[in-house]
Enzyme design. Sequence first.
Site, mmCIF file in Angstrom:
data_model
loop_
_atom_site.group_PDB
_atom_site.id
_atom_site.type_symbol
_atom_site.label_atom_id
_atom_site.label_comp_id
_atom_site.label_asym_id
_atom_site.label_seq_id
_atom_site.Cartn_x
_atom_site.Cartn_y
_atom_site.Cartn_z
ATOM 1 C CE1 TYR A 52 -11.184 28.118 21.075
ATOM 2 C CE2 TYR A 52 -9.091 27.210 20.333
ATOM 3 C CZ TYR A 52 -9.987 28.262 20.393
ATOM 4 O OH TYR A 52 -9.692 29.449 19.768
ATOM 5 N NE ARG A 93 -4.599 34.965 24.320
ATOM 6 C CZ ARG A 93 -4.863 35.819 23.328
ATOM 7 N NH1 ARG A 93 -4.625 35.478 22.091
ATOM 8 N NH2 ARG A 93 -5.354 37.002 23.590
ATOM 9 N N GLY A 114 10.460 24.302 26.824
ATOM 10 C CA GLY A 114 10.544 25.598 26.127
ATOM 11 C C GLY A 114 10.977 25.454 24.681
ATOM 12 C CD GLN A 116 6.744 24.517 24.570
ATOM 13 O OE1 GLN A 116 7.895 24.164 24.751
ATOM 14 N NE2 GLN A 116 5.948 24.839 25.584
ATOM 15 N N PRO A 158 0.744 21.313 21.456
ATOM 16 C CG PRO A 158 -0.710 21.994 19.761
ATOM 17 C CD PRO A 158 -0.449 22.135 21.238
ATOM 18 N NE ARG A 159 8.937 19.204 21.150
ATOM 19 C CZ ARG A 159 9.391 19.713 22.278
ATOM 20 N NH1 ARG A 159 8.586 20.007 23.271
ATOM 21 N NH2 ARG A 159 10.672 19.930 22.437
#
Length: 203
Positions: A52, A93, A114, A116, A158-159
């Site tokens: 993606y 999502r 949780g 991020q 991703p963080r």
Amino acid sequence: MHGSINMLGLAKRVKAKILQASTSEVYGHPEVHSLEESYWGRVNPIGPRSCYDEGKRCAETLFLDYRRQHNLSIKVARIFNTYGPRMQAHDGRVVSNFIVQALTGRPISIFGDGKQTRSFCYVGNPVEFTIMELAETIIEPIGSKSSIEFKPLPMDDPRQRQPGIGRARDTLGWSPSVQPREGLSKTIVYFDNLLRKQCDGAA
Ligand code: UDP
């Protein structure tokens, strides 16, 4: 990507303007905070979400090449975590998952710790939330009895992610008009109606 080449070819033939709906995923795991258009990104090229991310990056390259080579009128919009009424209830999502879970009293699925962050975009927004804060912001107005359940973090998640919107503000005069609480509350109302209709349909 083939789709992009086809559409770019068509735009060139008929001399149309063309817009690419790109994504914040092009930045990957950023080493900088507040993501400006000038940042090149840091994407794992061989991970499970690479097709993606790299597909969108490659499409951006093609768009810019067509501008350079054929003088095509192109635009690229890097969209950050959009949400709002009419999003799909089960596409996985985080906003739709949490709202549906909170409305039905099922556990809220938090991946990882949780901590991020994402900046949720009701068609555009730089306000940054941790995923835990998002869960709390959804559970509270609903008055949901849902518990919080921690699950493993998907690979390459991703963080931290926040758009720098300075350029959009300066050159387009754009700034977000819907703040997260208002956008989330509209989305909650949408899903509440949707779930009620589904229940009526099933009854
Ligand atoms: N996430 C979560 N629970 C869910 C779905 C997603 O904690 O049920 C997390 C996910 O790990 C990520 C963030 O929420 O850190 C946003 O996930 P989403 O798939 O909505 O978008 P993306 O990862 O593409 O930003």
